[in-house]
Design a protein around this motif. Structure first.
Motif, PDB file in Angstrom:
ATOM      1  N   GLY A  20       0.788  -1.225   0.000  1.00 19.91           N
ATOM      2  CA  GLY A  20       0.000   0.000   0.000  1.00 19.91           C
ATOM      3  C   GLY A  20       0.816   1.268   0.000  1.00 19.91           C
ATOM      4  O   GLY A  20       0.255   2.367  -0.077  1.00 19.91           O
ATOM      5  N   GLU A  21       2.142   1.159   0.089  1.00 20.64           N
ATOM      6  CA  GLU A  21       2.961   2.380   0.061  1.00 20.64           C
ATOM      7  C   GLU A  21       2.826   3.084  -1.283  1.00 20.64           C
ATOM      8  O   GLU A  21       2.834   4.311  -1.357  1.00 20.64           O
ATOM      9  N   PHE A  22       2.717   2.282  -2.362  1.00 22.02           N
ATOM     10  CA  PHE A  22       2.423   2.826  -3.681  1.00 22.02           C
ATOM     11  C   PHE A  22       1.026   2.313  -4.060  1.00 22.02           C
ATOM     12  O   PHE A  22       0.881   1.265  -4.675  1.00 22.02           O
ATOM     13  N   PRO A  23      -0.039   3.018  -3.686  1.00 18.38           N
ATOM     14  CA  PRO A  23      -1.399   2.517  -3.907  1.00 18.38           C
ATOM     15  C   PRO A  23      -1.805   2.529  -5.384  1.00 18.38           C
ATOM     16  O   PRO A  23      -1.230   3.268  -6.198  1.00 18.38           O
ATOM     17  N   VAL A  24      -2.802   1.703  -5.711  1.00 16.61           N
ATOM     18  CA  VAL A  24      -3.334   1.650  -7.074  1.00 16.61           C
ATOM     19  C   VAL A  24      -3.836   3.038  -7.474  1.00 16.61           C
ATOM     20  O   VAL A  24      -4.537   3.707  -6.713  1.00 16.61           O
ATOM     21  N   GLY A  25      -3.452   3.463  -8.669  1.00 17.44           N
ATOM     22  CA  GLY A  25      -3.840   4.775  -9.171  1.00 17.44           C
ATOM     23  C   GLY A  25      -2.813   5.858  -8.944  1.00 17.44           C
ATOM     24  O   GLY A  25      -2.864   6.921  -9.578  1.00 17.44           O
ATOM     25  N   SER A  26      -1.849   5.599  -8.046  1.00 17.15           N
ATOM     26  CA  SER A  26      -0.832   6.607  -7.761  1.00 17.15           C
ATOM     27  C   SER A  26       0.281   6.554  -8.800  1.00 17.15           C
ATOM     28  O   SER A  26       0.468   5.548  -9.490  1.00 17.15           O
ATOM     29  N   ARG A  27       1.019   7.634  -8.884  1.00 18.04           N
ATOM     30  CA  ARG A  27       2.151   7.714  -9.800  1.00 18.04           C
ATOM     31  C   ARG A  27       3.409   7.276  -9.071  1.00 18.04           C
ATOM     32  O   ARG A  27       3.675   7.733  -7.954  1.00 18.04           O
ATOM     33  N   LEU A  28       4.172   6.373  -9.690  1.00 18.83           N
ATOM     34  CA  LEU A  28       5.437   5.957  -9.077  1.00 18.83           C
ATOM     35  C   LEU A  28       6.402   7.135  -9.019  1.00 18.83           C
ATOM     36  O   LEU A  28       6.363   8.014  -9.882  1.00 18.83           O
ATOM     37  N   PRO A  29       7.286   7.183  -8.022  1.00 23.44           N
ATOM     38  CA  PRO A  29       8.331   8.210  -8.018  1.00 23.44           C
ATOM     39  C   PRO A  29       9.143   8.140  -9.305  1.00 23.44           C
ATOM     40  O   PRO A  29       9.182   7.098  -9.972  1.00 23.44           O
ATOM     41  N   GLY A  30       9.809   9.211  -9.658  1.00 26.04           N
ATOM     42  CA  GLY A  30      10.598   9.262 -10.878  1.00 26.04           C
ATOM     43  C   GLY A  30      11.825   8.355 -10.825  1.00 26.04           C
ATOM     44  O   GLY A  30      12.197   7.854  -9.755  1.00 26.04           O
ATOM     45  N   GLU A  31      12.448   8.158 -11.979  1.00 23.42           N
ATOM     46  CA  GLU A  31      13.613   7.274 -12.063  1.00 23.42           C
ATOM     47  C   GLU A  31      14.727   7.691 -11.117  1.00 23.42           C
ATOM     48  O   GLU A  31      15.350   6.852 -10.466  1.00 23.42           O
ATOM     49  N   ARG A  32      14.981   8.995 -11.046  1.00 22.80           N
ATOM     50  CA  ARG A  32      16.082   9.467 -10.198  1.00 22.80           C
ATOM     51  C   ARG A  32      15.811   9.136  -8.736  1.00 22.80           C
ATOM     52  O   ARG A  32      16.691   8.628  -8.027  1.00 22.80           O
ATOM     53  N   GLU A  33      14.585   9.402  -8.275  1.00 18.84           N
ATOM     54  CA  GLU A  33      14.242   9.141  -6.879  1.00 18.84           C
ATOM     55  C   GLU A  33      14.331   7.644  -6.563  1.00 18.84           C
ATOM     56  O   GLU A  33      14.856   7.243  -5.518  1.00 18.84           O
ATOM     57  N   LEU A  34      13.829   6.807  -7.482  1.00 16.05           N
ATOM     58  CA  LEU A  34      13.871   5.361  -7.253  1.00 16.05           C
ATOM     59  C   LEU A  34      15.303   4.836  -7.294  1.00 16.05           C
ATOM     60  O   LEU A  34      15.672   3.950  -6.513  1.00 16.05           O
ATOM     61  N   SER A  35      16.113   5.384  -8.200  1.00 21.45           N
ATOM     62  CA  SER A  35      17.503   4.915  -8.287  1.00 21.45           C
ATOM     63  C   SER A  35      18.269   5.254  -7.012  1.00 21.45           C
ATOM     64  O   SER A  35      19.106   4.470  -6.544  1.00 21.45           O
ATOM     65  N   GLU A  36      17.963   6.415  -6.418  1.00 16.30           N
ATOM     66  CA  GLU A  36      18.608   6.791  -5.161  1.00 16.30           C
ATOM     67  C   GLU A  36      18.088   5.934  -4.005  1.00 16.30           C
ATOM     68  O   GLU A  36      18.857   5.531  -3.125  1.00 16.30           O
ATOM     69  N   ARG A  37      16.812   5.631  -4.035  1.00  9.79           N
ATOM     70  CA  ARG A  37      16.213   4.831  -2.953  1.00  9.79           C
ATOM     71  C   ARG A  37      16.789   3.413  -2.925  1.00  9.79           C
ATOM     72  O   ARG A  37      17.079   2.868  -1.854  1.00  9.79           O
ATOM     73  N   PHE A  38      16.960   2.815  -4.111  1.00 13.74           N
ATOM     74  CA  PHE A  38      17.438   1.433  -4.179  1.00 13.74           C
ATOM     75  C   PHE A  38      18.938   1.336  -4.464  1.00 13.74           C
ATOM     76  O   PHE A  38      19.484   0.239  -4.585  1.00 13.74           O
TER      77      PHE A  38
END
Length: 247
Positions: A20-38
């Motif tokens: 549920g952190e990324f709920p249905v209908g929501s927009r995923l964070p951008g590539e830069r944010e996800l690359s930094e997160r992981f």
């Protein structure tokens, strides 16, 4: 089977969606944010998003981003044990028809997306297997999606799961694609041109030609591996014979 990095990221994002952190209908964070997160490259994030789209967890909208959606079916279906040749024969038939269907239903937005993929494919550096494979997968899955038939789309998605998740299939494809990158790019451009004309027969023929060349390259690579194995065994037999004669 050792997981590739994008597969690990894919699983992590799936878990976040299901929690549920990324709920249905929501927009995923951008590539830069996800690359930094992981703590991975943006290329790895793009590969993960392609896999998530194929599995039905997200939909990617050009110029807008990736949006979470509810998966249509069970993603973890067990795959059959097939050879690279068996898979390629099936793909040649099914993906050729997917291309014909896409040509008949092609939109300007779909053409723009495919054109963007082919341009990126042409810019891939020699030896960059992961990026080339990710774009290859995105190109074929996009065509299946643009046909507008969910059964065809689901079937092609499963063919690509076999292509990427079965070790012996993946190894054969990678051994061919790394040496034939330019041919692969040219063939995708030819398929795109047929789709641009919205010509089902030409699109079907271009896709079949793509797989015909791939099949021939796979045969050549297989013959080469078999010859190398024969040489290796012959060398071992020679050494054993020489040792025996010296006793």
């Amino acid at each position: 089977m050792k997981q590739r990095l994008y597969q690990t990221v894919t699983k992590a994002i799936m878990d976040l969606i299901e929690s549920g952190e990324f709920p249905v209908g929501s927009r995923l964070p951008g590539e830069r944010e996800l690359s930094e997160r992981f703590n991975v490259s943006r290329v790895t994030i793009r590969e993960a998003e392609i896999a998530l789209e194929a599995l039905g967890y997200i939909t990617v909208k050009i110029g807008s981003g990736a949006y979470v959606q509810k998966p249509k079916g069970e993603a973890g279906t067990q795959l059959p044990d097939v050879s690279a040749f068996e898979l390629t024969a099936a793909r040649a038939v099914l993906e050729a028809e997917a291309a014909a269907l896409a040509a008949a239903n092609m939109t300007d937005e779909g053409l723009a997306k495919l054109d963007q993929i082919v341009r990126k494919m042409a810019a891939v550096k020699h030896g960059d297997i992961e990026t080339g494979d990710a774009l290859d997968r995105q190109f074929h899955l996009t065509i299946a999606q643009l046909g507008g038939n969910p059964v065809v789309e689901h079937t092609v998605q499963n063919l690509w799961r076999m292509r990427t998740e079965l070790p012996r299939v993946r190894d054969v494809y990678e051994s061919v694609c790394v040496s034939d990158a330019q041919a692969r790019t040219d063939e995708h451009a030819a398929i795109l041109e047929a789709l641009r004309r919205r010509d089902p027969a030409a699109s079907r023929a271009a896709m079949r030609e793509h797989f015909h060349r791939l099949f021939e390259a796979m045969l050549t690579a297989s013959e080469k591996r078999e010859l190398e194995e024969i040489k290796r065994r012959t060398s071992q037999d020679r050494q054993r014979f020489l040792l025996t004669t010296q006793i």
